[in-house]
Design a protein around this motif. Structure first.
Motif, mmCIF file in Angstrom:
data_model
loop_
_atom_site.group_PDB
_atom_site.id
_atom_site.type_symbol
_atom_site.label_atom_id
_atom_site.label_comp_id
_atom_site.label_asym_id
_atom_site.label_seq_id
_atom_site.Cartn_x
_atom_site.Cartn_y
_atom_site.Cartn_z
ATOM 1 N N UNK A 127 0.849 -1.183 0.000
ATOM 2 C CA UNK A 127 0.000 0.000 0.000
ATOM 3 C C UNK A 127 0.884 1.233 0.000
ATOM 4 N N UNK A 128 0.534 2.221 -0.790
ATOM 5 C CA UNK A 128 1.413 3.370 -0.987
ATOM 6 C C UNK A 128 1.592 4.186 0.273
ATOM 7 N N UNK A 129 0.573 4.323 1.072
ATOM 8 C CA UNK A 129 0.653 5.224 2.211
ATOM 9 C C UNK A 129 0.776 4.501 3.549
ATOM 10 N N UNK A 130 0.883 3.190 3.499
ATOM 11 C CA UNK A 130 0.961 2.428 4.744
ATOM 12 C C UNK A 130 2.044 1.389 4.611
ATOM 13 N N UNK A 131 3.110 1.536 5.389
ATOM 14 C CA UNK A 131 4.247 0.638 5.246
ATOM 15 C C UNK A 131 3.895 -0.794 5.597
ATOM 16 N N UNK A 132 3.022 -0.985 6.569
ATOM 17 C CA UNK A 132 2.786 -2.330 7.083
ATOM 18 C C UNK A 132 1.513 -2.962 6.541
ATOM 19 N N UNK A 133 1.073 -2.542 5.385
ATOM 20 C CA UNK A 133 -0.105 -3.133 4.762
ATOM 21 C C UNK A 133 0.254 -3.511 3.339
ATOM 22 N N UNK A 134 0.013 -4.747 3.003
ATOM 23 C CA UNK A 134 0.293 -5.188 1.639
ATOM 24 C C UNK A 134 -0.691 -6.265 1.230
ATOM 25 N N UNK A 135 -0.722 -6.452 -0.071
ATOM 26 C CA UNK A 135 -1.596 -7.468 -0.647
ATOM 27 C C UNK A 135 -0.747 -8.456 -1.437
ATOM 28 N N UNK A 136 -1.024 -9.715 -1.246
ATOM 29 C CA UNK A 136 -0.325 -10.774 -1.956
ATOM 30 C C UNK A 136 -1.358 -11.552 -2.769
ATOM 31 N N UNK A 137 -1.034 -11.804 -4.014
ATOM 32 C CA UNK A 137 -1.959 -12.494 -4.906
ATOM 33 C C UNK A 137 -1.397 -13.858 -5.309
ATOM 34 N N UNK A 138 -2.299 -14.745 -5.637
ATOM 35 C CA UNK A 138 -1.911 -16.023 -6.234
ATOM 36 C C UNK A 138 -2.850 -16.285 -7.409
ATOM 37 N N UNK A 139 -2.321 -16.120 -8.603
ATOM 38 C CA UNK A 139 -3.083 -16.427 -9.804
ATOM 39 C C UNK A 139 -2.902 -17.905 -10.099
ATOM 40 N N UNK A 140 -4.011 -18.615 -10.153
ATOM 41 C CA UNK A 140 -3.957 -20.062 -10.358
ATOM 42 C C UNK A 140 -4.666 -20.407 -11.662
ATOM 43 N N UNK A 141 -3.918 -20.973 -12.592
ATOM 44 C CA UNK A 141 -4.457 -21.376 -13.889
ATOM 45 C C UNK A 141 -4.343 -22.885 -14.051
ATOM 46 N N UNK A 142 -5.061 -23.414 -15.010
ATOM 47 C CA UNK A 142 -5.015 -24.848 -15.304
ATOM 48 C C UNK A 142 -5.179 -25.673 -14.034
ATOM 49 N N UNK A 143 -6.170 -25.336 -13.264
ATOM 50 C CA UNK A 143 -6.356 -26.002 -11.973
ATOM 51 C C UNK A 143 -6.694 -27.470 -12.135
ATOM 52 N N UNK A 144 -6.215 -28.240 -11.183
ATOM 53 C CA UNK A 144 -6.408 -29.689 -11.174
ATOM 54 C C UNK A 144 -7.131 -30.094 -9.893
ATOM 55 N N UNK A 145 -7.796 -31.228 -9.898
ATOM 56 C CA UNK A 145 -8.468 -31.680 -8.666
ATOM 57 C C UNK A 145 -7.524 -31.760 -7.478
ATOM 58 N N UNK A 146 -6.266 -32.090 -7.717
ATOM 59 C CA UNK A 146 -5.301 -32.188 -6.616
ATOM 60 C C UNK A 146 -4.906 -30.827 -6.046
ATOM 61 N N UNK A 147 -5.364 -29.751 -6.647
ATOM 62 C CA UNK A 147 -5.143 -28.421 -6.082
ATOM 63 C C UNK A 147 -6.184 -28.084 -5.019
ATOM 64 N N UNK A 148 -7.173 -28.941 -4.860
ATOM 65 C CA UNK A 148 -8.214 -28.712 -3.865
ATOM 66 C C UNK A 148 -7.619 -28.682 -2.466
ATOM 67 N N UNK A 149 -7.859 -27.594 -1.754
ATOM 68 C CA UNK A 149 -7.286 -27.403 -0.421
ATOM 69 C C UNK A 149 -7.790 -26.081 0.142
ATOM 70 N N UNK A 150 -7.497 -25.864 1.412
ATOM 71 C CA UNK A 150 -7.647 -24.539 1.993
ATOM 72 C C UNK A 150 -6.318 -23.817 1.801
ATOM 73 N N UNK A 151 -6.373 -22.631 1.253
ATOM 74 C CA UNK A 151 -5.179 -21.848 0.956
ATOM 75 C C UNK A 151 -5.016 -20.727 1.981
#
Length: 123
Positions: A73-97
């Motif tokens: 975040x531009x105005x807050x040093x201790x706030x950030x966002x992390x992304x996970x783009x998941x493509x070509x998903x498989x049944x074995x990707x089923x989980x709590x992330x």
């Protein structure tokens, strides 16, 4: 210190999802960040990690399919966002992330866990 994951859901094999994690706290801004997952009956495992400098690491099972990214975040040093783009998903990707700060080197999770977001890949 807070972690809020979102973006999970039910998707068919071959589909895509993008997970988001809002991380509040200095532990998350000064360390690498990782996405971890836990499937039923299995141990939690590292899926992907990204350092402050932008270097990334992926589990062999998701290489070429998942992409991790982070933004501060531009105005807050201790706030950030992390992304996970998941493509070509498989049944074995089923989980709590989950996301978390990761120890330098091995990305051992450092902070408390959030509630996670459920990803289910099924036809």
């Amino acid at each position: 210190v807070q972690l809020v994951e979102s973006g999970g859901g039910l998707v068919q094999p071959g589909g895509s999802l993008k997970l988001s994690c809002i991380a509040s706290g200095s532990i998350f801004s000064i360390n690498a960040m990782g996405w971890y997952r836990q499937a039923p009956g299995k141990q939690r495992e590292l899926v992907a990690a990204i350092t402050r400098g932008g270097s990334t690491k992926y589990a062999d099972s998701v290489k070429g399919r998942f992409t991790i990214s982070r933004e501060n975040a531009k105005n807050t040093m201790n706030l950030q966002t992390v992304y996970l783009q998941m493509n070509s998903l498989k049944p074995e990707d089923t989980a709590v992330y989950y996301c978390n700060a990761g120890r330098p080197g091995d990305y051992y999770p450092l902070g408390s866990w959030g509630q996670g977001t459920q990803v289910t890949v099924s036809s």
